[in-house]
Scaffold this motif. Structure first.
Motif, PDB file in Angstrom:
ATOM      1  N   LEU A   1      14.424   8.759   5.178  1.00  0.00           N
ATOM      2  CA  LEU A   1      13.973   7.752   4.211  1.00  0.00           C
ATOM      3  C   LEU A   1      15.055   7.470   3.182  1.00  0.00           C
ATOM      4  O   LEU A   1      15.300   6.332   2.795  1.00  0.00           O
ATOM      5  CB  LEU A   1      12.742   8.283   3.462  1.00  0.00           C
ATOM      6  CG  LEU A   1      11.380   7.770   3.854  1.00  0.00           C
ATOM      7  CD1 LEU A   1      10.357   8.329   2.877  1.00  0.00           C
ATOM      8  CD2 LEU A   1      11.343   6.245   3.851  1.00  0.00           C
TER       9      LEU A   1
ATOM     10  N   ALA B   1       8.112   2.574   1.491  1.00  0.00           N
ATOM     11  CA  ALA B   1       7.708   2.727   2.890  1.00  0.00           C
ATOM     12  C   ALA B   1       6.190   2.591   3.010  1.00  0.00           C
ATOM     13  O   ALA B   1       5.681   1.940   3.935  1.00  0.00           O
ATOM     14  CB  ALA B   1       8.172   4.084   3.426  1.00  0.00           C
TER      15      ALA B   1
ATOM     16  N   GLU C   1      11.596   5.472  -2.462  1.00  0.00           N
ATOM     17  CA  GLU C   1      11.641   5.356  -0.998  1.00  0.00           C
ATOM     18  C   GLU C   1      10.252   5.511  -0.391  1.00  0.00           C
ATOM     19  O   GLU C   1       9.828   4.713   0.452  1.00  0.00           O
ATOM     20  CB  GLU C   1      12.593   6.418  -0.407  1.00  0.00           C
ATOM     21  CG  GLU C   1      14.069   6.112  -0.566  1.00  0.00           C
ATOM     22  CD  GLU C   1      14.621   6.408  -1.952  1.00  0.00           C
ATOM     23  OE1 GLU C   1      13.849   6.889  -2.814  1.00  0.00           O
ATOM     24  OE2 GLU C   1      15.807   6.143  -2.180  1.00  0.00           O
TER      25      GLU C   1
ATOM     26  N   GLN D   1       9.955  15.114   1.330  1.00  0.00           N
ATOM     27  CA  GLN D   1      10.330  13.808   1.888  1.00  0.00           C
ATOM     28  C   GLN D   1      11.448  13.984   2.912  1.00  0.00           C
ATOM     29  O   GLN D   1      12.361  14.778   2.697  1.00  0.00           O
ATOM     30  CB  GLN D   1      10.816  12.891   0.760  1.00  0.00           C
ATOM     31  CG  GLN D   1       9.826  12.809  -0.390  1.00  0.00           C
ATOM     32  CD  GLN D   1      10.344  11.954  -1.535  1.00  0.00           C
ATOM     33  OE1 GLN D   1      11.368  11.283  -1.421  1.00  0.00           O
ATOM     34  NE2 GLN D   1       9.636  11.991  -2.659  1.00  0.00           N
TER      35      GLN D   1
END
Ligand code: ATP
Ligand code: MG
Length: 575
Positions: free
Chosen positions: A79, A118, A114, A75
Motif C-alpha cells: 500500500l 484504498a 493509504e 498495514q
C-alpha cells in the motif's frame, strides 16, 4: 464512582526525565506511567480525560457530517509503495516496520492516508456517493527521533485522523472549511487558548495546510504573528518583509584577498571593516537526500540572515537535508570549512540562492580556496547565477508580509493539523470515481489530524500551578470530588454520601473520595490531581458545614450543606 475503587497512585517526586509541567504533573499524579521511551500506560483517571476529550471530538465531527470508522493498525508494505511513501518513511526512520511469518513486510501505521484511500476507493464509484468524510480515533506509531515531554511526543500515541473525499476542488474547500469550524468548536469547548497558523505540509504533502496551536511557553513550535493583519504562521513556513538592504552600488571589479583563518561572518566583519554582514553572501553546504540519490548542494544566504531548512527541503523536493561535514565540504569545494563560495564552485554542485540576494551587486563571498575570500562578487559575471528561492528563516521584528508591522513571536503546541491534499494520493494510488460525464477522475482529498493524547497534556501546560494540575472542567477526569476527611466517622460518611448522591442526581460528574488516608494527604492529593471543584466533609459535618474549594486559585470557603449543589452548579457554569 468511589475513589477507593479506582487505581490512583500519586508520587512524591517528579520523574527525573520530566522537563515540562504537564509531564511532571501527569507523572506525579499517577495519570501516566512510562513503560519505554515515548510509550505510556494511561491510568484510569487519565483514560477518563482522554475519553472525555475524544467524546468532544466525536460530537463535533459527527455534527460536521463525518463518519467514525476503525482502520487496521498493521498495514502491508505494498500500500505504501503504491503511494510512493514507503522509502521516505523508512529512510526517515519514523516508521516501525515488521515482517510476518511468510516474510512479507508490514508497518504499524504512522498515519492512514493509504489505508483510507484504498478503503474509500473500493466503496465509492460515483460522484453521486460524495462527499465522503471518515475518521477514526486510534493509536499511531512513530519512532520519533526525540520522544519526550510525556504525552506530547510519544512513539505510540492517540490520534484522530479524518480524510475527506470530494469530486472537485470546490467540494474540498467546503469539506476543509467544515472541519476547520469543527476544530474551532472542539478546542473552544475545552477552554483552550489556541491560534490557527499557516503550516508547512511536510511529509504528508499537498496544497495548503493550517495548524492549531495551543499557546504555551513549553511548545516545541515557534509561531510568528501580527495582530494588525491577523497573519500567523509556523516559523517553518513564515515569510516576512525585510527593510531594503543597502544597495551594493555600481558594479566594481572583483578582487581576491588572503583571509587566513577567517571563516565566519563575524570574523569577516572584523577583517574587512565596512563590509557588514548584509553585504556578504555566506555559502552553506548541505547534504540532501532523495529517494534514489544524495548530493551536496550549496546555498547562498545574505550574511545577516539564516537558512530555513524546511524551505530548503521543499525547494529541492528532497526527503531530508543536513549540514555537510568538513570532509564532504572539502570533497565538494576543495577547501576547508569556512571558505565555500559561488566563485569557482564546481558545476557538479547545485547552487541555490535566497531571494534576499536577488539583484544584489558587489558581494563578499568565499571562493573555495582555503584562506581566501573575494570582494565585489557579482553573480552572473564572476560566478554562476544561483537558482533563487525563498529559503530564509523569518524572524520576530521583521515586517509582517501583509501589514508590514513588526512580527511577534510565541511558542505553541501543535494539537491539530488540517491539509488540503488534492489528488496527491488518489492519483498515485489510482483511486478514482466516475464523474458526471462517466469519466474516471481521481478523488480530491483532504486530511485532518488531532492529537488526542497530546491535547490533554497541552491543556495541562495552560492550566496548572506549582501545586498541581488545574483541569478545565470539560475534560477533567471528574468535575467534582466529594471527600470525607475521616471515613471512620459516621456523620462524615453519611453527609458525604448524601452530597455525592445529590450531585449525581443533578447530572454532575462527581466522585466520592472514601479512601482511608489522613486529611492532609487527601488535600495534597487533590491539589495535585486538580479536579475543578472539591467539597470536603470534615469535623464540622455535625453542624452541616463543609469545606468548598475551587481548584483554580485554590479559593476555599466554608459552606452550609444546603448551598453546596447551587455553588457546584454555578462553578461549573450550569446554574
Ligand atoms: P509534529 O510536527 O509535532 O511532529 P506532525 O506534523 O508529525 O506533528 P501530524 O502528522 O500532522 O503531526 O499529526 C496530527 C496530530 O497528531 C498533530 O497535530 C499532533 O497533535 C499529533 N501528534 C503528532 N505526532 C505526535 C506524537 N509523536 N505524539 C503525540 N501526538 C502527536
Ligand atoms: Mg504537523
Amino acid at each position: 464512582m468511589r475513589l477507593s475503587q479506582i487505581l490512583i497512585a500519586t508520587l512524591r517526586e517528579d520523574p527525573a526525565d520530566a522537563e515540562i509541567p504537564s509531564h511532571r504533573l501527569l507523572a506525579r499524579g499517577g495519570y501516566i506511567v512510562k513503560i519505554a521511551a515515548g510509550v505510556y500506560t494511561f491510568a484510569p483517571l487519565m483514560w477518563r480525560v482522554v475519553r472525555k476529550f475524544a467524546q468532544i471530538v466525536r460530537e463535533e465531527l459527527d455534527r460536521a457530517g463525518a463518519n467514525e470508522v476503525m482502520l487496521p493498525i498493521i498495514q502491508p508494505k505494498e500500500l505504501w509503495v503504491s503511494s510512493g511513501r514507503w522509502d521516505r518513511y523508512v529512510t526517515d526512520g519514523i516508521m516501525f516496520t515488521l515482517k510476518d511469518r511468510k516474510g512479507s513486510e508490514m508497518c504499524l501505521g504512522p498515519t492512514h492516508e493509504e489505508v483510507m484511500t484504498a478503503y474509500v476507493n473500493a466503496q465509492v464509484n460515483s460522484y453521486k456517493q460524495m462527499p465522503v468524510n471518515c475518521y477514526q480515533i486510534q493509536d499511531k506509531f512513530r519512532d520519533e527521533i526525540r520522544p519526550r515531554f510525556g504525552l506530547m511526543r510519544g512513539r505510540e500515541f492517540i490520534m484522530m485522523d479524518a480524510y475527506s473525499f470530494d469530486a472537485d476542488v470546490k467540494g474540498l474547500d467546503v469539506a476543509y472549511q467544515k472541519m476547520r469550524d469543527a476544530y474551532c468548536r472542539i478546542f473552544e469547548r475545552c477552554n483552550l487558548r489556541y491560534t490557527i497558523v499557516q503550516a508547512d505540509s511536510g511529509a504528508i504533502g499537498g496544497a495548503g495546510s493550517e495548524e492549531f496551536m495551543v499557546v504555551a511557553d513549553s511548545g516545541e513550535d515557534s509561531i510568528l504573528f501580527c495582530e494588525a493583519s491577523g497573519y500567523a504562521a509556523n516559523v517553518e513556513k513564515a515569510t516576512s518583509r525585510l527593510p531594503d538592504a543597502p544597495a551594493g552600488g555600481e558594479v566594481r571589479p572583483m578582487s581576491k584577498h588572503g583571509t587566513p583563518n577567517v571563516r565566519t561572518v563575524a570574523q569577516l566583519e572584523q577583517f574587512f571593516p565596512g563590509w557588514q554582514a548584509g553585504r556578504m553572501a555566506k555559502t552553506v553546504l548541505y547534504k540532501a537526500t532523495w529517494k534514489d540519490k544524495e548530493a551536496v548542494v550549496a546555498v547562498m544566504m545574505r550574511g545577516d540572515l539564516e537558512i530555513n531548512e524546511v524551505k530548503l527541503v521543499n525547494a529541492l523536493d528532497a526527503m531530508a537535508v543536513r549540514l555537510a561535514t568538513d570532509d564532504e565540504i572539502k570533497a565538494a569545494t576543495g577547501a576547508d570549512t569556512g571558505f565555500a563560495g559561488p566563485v569557482g564552485l564546481s558545476d557538479k554542485v547545485r547552487l541555490l540562492g535566497d531571494l534576499s540576494l536577488q539583484g544584489r551587486t558587489n558581494l563578499l563571498t568565499g571562493c573555495n580556496e582555503t584562506g581566501f575570500h573575494c570582494l565585489d562578487v557579482n553573480p552572473g559575471r564572476d560566478c554562476r547565477m544561483p537558482e533563487f528561492k525563498d529559503l530564509r528563516l523569518a524572524r520576530a521584528g521583521e515586517g509582517c508580509p501583509v501589514s508590514g508591522q513588526p512580527l511577534q513571536q510565541a511558542r505553541g503546541i501543535e494539537v491539530g493539523h488540517i491539509f488540503k491534499l488534492g489528488t496527491k494520493y488518489s492519483s498515485a494510488m489510482g483511486a478514482t470515481f466516475m464523474d458526471q460525464g462517466g469519466k474516471p477522475q481521481p478523488f480530491v482529498m483532504g486530511c485532518y489530524g488531532i492529537g488526542v493524547s497530546r491535547t490533554p497534556a497541552a491543556a495541562v501546560e495552560q492550566n496548572h500551578d506549582d501545586k498541581g494540575v488545574v483541569w478545565p472542567a470539560p475534560i477533567a477526569p471528574f468535575e467534582v470530588v466529594v471527600g470525607m476527611l475521616d471515613p471512620k466517622k459516621d456523620d462524615q460518611v453519611k453527609l458525604a454520601e448524601q452530597l455525592y448522591g445529590e450531585l449525581q442526581q443533578a447530572g454532575v460528574d462527581v466522585c466520592l473520595d472514601d479512601r482511608p488516608m489522613s486529611p492532609g494527604a487527601k488535600f495534597k492529593d487533590h491539589e495535585l490531581l486538580g479536579l475543578p471543584v472539591q467539597v470536603f466533609v470534615g469535623r464540622r459535618a455535625a453542624e452541616g458545614m463543609v469545606e468548598f474549594l475551587i481548584r483554580k486559585g485554590l479559593q476555599k470557603s466554608e459552606l452550609a450543606v444546603a448551598d453546596v449543589k447551587g455553588r457546584v452548579l454555578a462553578a461549573l457554569g450550569r446554574s
